[in-house]
Write an enzyme that holds these catalytic residues in place. Structure first.
Site, PDB file in Angstrom:
ATOM      1  N   ASP A   9      45.510   5.632  24.020  1.00  0.00           N
ATOM      2  CA  ASP A   9      45.650   4.683  25.541  1.00  0.00           C
ATOM      3  C   ASP A   9      44.399   5.092  26.403  1.00  0.00           C
ATOM      4  O   ASP A   9      44.105   6.220  26.343  1.00  0.00           O
ATOM      5  CB  ASP A   9      47.039   4.944  26.033  1.00  0.00           C
ATOM      6  CG  ASP A   9      47.061   4.435  27.391  1.00  0.00           C
ATOM      7  OD1 ASP A   9      47.075   3.073  27.302  1.00  0.00           O
ATOM      8  OD2 ASP A   9      47.361   5.044  28.214  1.00  0.00           O
ATOM      9  N   MET A  10      44.322   3.999  27.258  1.00  0.00           N
ATOM     10  CA  MET A  10      43.115   4.504  28.212  1.00  0.00           C
ATOM     11  C   MET A  10      43.719   4.829  29.606  1.00  0.00           C
ATOM     12  O   MET A  10      43.558   6.143  30.045  1.00  0.00           O
ATOM     13  CB  MET A  10      42.303   3.267  28.394  1.00  0.00           C
ATOM     14  CG  MET A  10      41.468   2.995  27.002  1.00  0.00           C
ATOM     15  SD  MET A  10      40.354   1.461  27.037  1.00  0.00           S
ATOM     16  CE  MET A  10      39.208   1.988  28.492  1.00  0.00           C
ATOM     17  N   ASP A  11      43.979   3.999  30.340  1.00  0.00           N
ATOM     18  CA  ASP A  11      44.511   4.456  31.762  1.00  0.00           C
ATOM     19  C   ASP A  11      45.786   5.019  31.754  1.00  0.00           C
ATOM     20  O   ASP A  11      46.590   5.014  31.258  1.00  0.00           O
ATOM     21  CB  ASP A  11      44.791   2.992  32.463  1.00  0.00           C
ATOM     22  CG  ASP A  11      43.622   2.228  32.576  1.00  0.00           C
ATOM     23  OD1 ASP A  11      42.659   2.597  33.184  1.00  0.00           O
ATOM     24  OD2 ASP A  11      43.723   0.913  31.993  1.00  0.00           O
ATOM     25  N   THR A  43      44.862  -0.167  24.242  1.00  0.00           N
ATOM     26  CA  THR A  43      45.044  -0.501  25.575  1.00  0.00           C
ATOM     27  C   THR A  43      45.530  -1.709  25.825  1.00  0.00           C
ATOM     28  O   THR A  43      45.667  -2.588  25.145  1.00  0.00           O
ATOM     29  CB  THR A  43      43.584  -0.313  26.098  1.00  0.00           C
ATOM     30  OG1 THR A  43      43.680  -0.606  27.898  1.00  0.00           O
ATOM     31  CG2 THR A  43      42.490  -1.180  25.513  1.00  0.00           C
ATOM     32  N   GLY A  44      46.034  -1.983  27.136  1.00  0.00           N
ATOM     33  CA  GLY A  44      46.481  -3.383  27.698  1.00  0.00           C
ATOM     34  C   GLY A  44      45.244  -3.912  28.129  1.00  0.00           C
ATOM     35  O   GLY A  44      45.567  -5.148  28.635  1.00  0.00           O
ATOM     36  N   LYS A 197      51.547  -2.269  20.582  1.00  0.00           N
ATOM     37  CA  LYS A 197      50.677  -1.233  20.141  1.00  0.00           C
ATOM     38  C   LYS A 197      51.039  -0.828  18.821  1.00  0.00           C
ATOM     39  O   LYS A 197      49.840  -0.397  17.910  1.00  0.00           O
ATOM     40  CB  LYS A 197      50.354  -0.122  20.909  1.00  0.00           C
ATOM     41  CG  LYS A 197      49.489  -0.639  22.432  1.00  0.00           C
ATOM     42  CD  LYS A 197      49.155   0.646  23.173  1.00  0.00           C
ATOM     43  CE  LYS A 197      48.495   0.082  24.643  1.00  0.00           C
ATOM     44  NZ  LYS A 197      48.312   1.307  25.579  1.00  0.00           N
ATOM     45  N   ASP A 220      50.914   7.519  27.650  1.00  0.00           N
ATOM     46  CA  ASP A 220      51.623   7.870  28.944  1.00  0.00           C
ATOM     47  C   ASP A 220      52.641   7.046  29.344  1.00  0.00           C
ATOM     48  O   ASP A 220      53.425   7.385  30.381  1.00  0.00           O
ATOM     49  CB  ASP A 220      50.460   8.453  29.891  1.00  0.00           C
ATOM     50  CG  ASP A 220      50.023   7.257  30.483  1.00  0.00           C
ATOM     51  OD1 ASP A 220      49.399   6.306  29.929  1.00  0.00           O
ATOM     52  OD2 ASP A 220      50.017   7.051  31.927  1.00  0.00           O
ATOM     53  N   ASN A 223      54.300   1.133  27.528  1.00  0.00           N
ATOM     54  CA  ASN A 223      53.614   0.135  26.634  1.00  0.00           C
ATOM     55  C   ASN A 223      52.975   0.867  25.373  1.00  0.00           C
ATOM     56  O   ASN A 223      52.466   0.447  24.469  1.00  0.00           O
ATOM     57  CB  ASN A 223      52.582  -0.714  27.246  1.00  0.00           C
ATOM     58  CG  ASN A 223      51.562   0.213  27.916  1.00  0.00           C
ATOM     59  OD1 ASN A 223      51.794   1.200  28.337  1.00  0.00           O
ATOM     60  ND2 ASN A 223      50.321  -0.291  27.982  1.00  0.00           N
TER      61      ASN A 223
END
Length: 268
Positions: A9-11, A43-44, A197, A220, A223
């Protein structure tokens, strides 16, 4: 079992609170990628909000992929070409745009290349999303929208207390028929029921011939749950919500402490 694929995941996970890659995270990801481990950003964000980081990590190659829009799209990491897509139609857009007004929260909808809002009082969270990802933002009334548009996702958004109150009032029918989940305290993501995901990660794994035991996922937020549940080694950031920590097999340090790099060094 050797780890062959890492989905990140990114953010809140890969990126620090300033939306930056730290030097340690970059070096560790580049090292394992050079050793043949397939690293996928999941990622979203839309593709435009991922490209910079794919370049920084040297992941922008024809034989590499990224999961965007929370799993409604799988895209080539170099060209952005879609290998897999599960999209909402215009009727879905109309339903949730109207529902957002009933619930008294802001609303936005994503095509593959633009973000639309029908709110004249554009939310500061919509503006933040456009700034953070770089996706073009357009105000467009419902009556002026092109009915041929399709959408990787739509979103409701507002301060946490207001958004949570709205979530509690979403009809059960909608909860059953769509994938609905929070990606942050301010954002509620709405996708086709088949999109998440985890499903996207499974598609890539089966395409490349990887077993679940050969896959690691790091996240985290809500999602990220589906990909953590699918992967053989699931890692939660220490800054994760409690539900993510309860699902993950291991917990690493936070995104301010190079938690992604530490997890990769330990397991891959």
């Amino acid at each position: 079992m050797t780890i062959k694929l890492i989905a990140i995941d990114m953010d809140g996970t890969l990126l620090n609170p300033k939306h930056e890659l730290t030097e340690k995270v970059k070096k560790v990801i580049q090292r394992v990628n050079n050793q043949g481990v397939n690293v996928i950003l999941a990622t979203g964000r839309p593709f435009i909000g991922v490209e910079q980081y794919l370049h920084e990590l040297a992941l922008h190659q024809d034989n590499q992929y990224c999961i965007t829009n929370n799993g409604s799209l799988i895209q080539n990491a170099k060209s952005g070409e879609c290998l897999f897509e599960v999209l909402l139609g215009f009727d879905d857009y109309l339903y949730f745009e109207e529902l957002s007004r009933v619930l008294e929260v802001h609303f936005q909808a994503f095509t593959k290349t633009e973000m639309f809002t029908s709110n004249r009082d554009i939310s500061k969270y919509t503006i933040h999303e456009a700034w953070m990802t770089g996706i073009p933002l357009r105000y467009c009334s419902v009556g002026d929208m092109d009915c041929n548009l399709t959408f990787p996702k739509v979103m409701m958004l507002d301060p946490p207390d207001r958004l949570d109150a709205a979530i509690a009032r979403i009809p059960e029918k909608a909860l059953q028929q769509y994938t609905i989940m929070k990606s942050s305290p301010y954002y509620l993501e709405i996708l086709d029921k088949r999109a998440n995901k985890g499903a996207a990660l499974r598609f890539i794994a089966e395409m490349l011939g990887y077993a679940r035991s050969e896959i690691m996922a790091i996240g985290d937020q809500e999602n990220d749950l589906a990909m953590l549940e699918y992967s053989g080694i699931s890692i939660a950031m220490s800054n994760s919500i409690s539900r993510v920590k309860s699902v993950a097999k291991f917990i690493t340090k936070s995104n301010t402490e190079d938690g992604v790099a530490l997890a990769i060094e330990r397991f891959a």
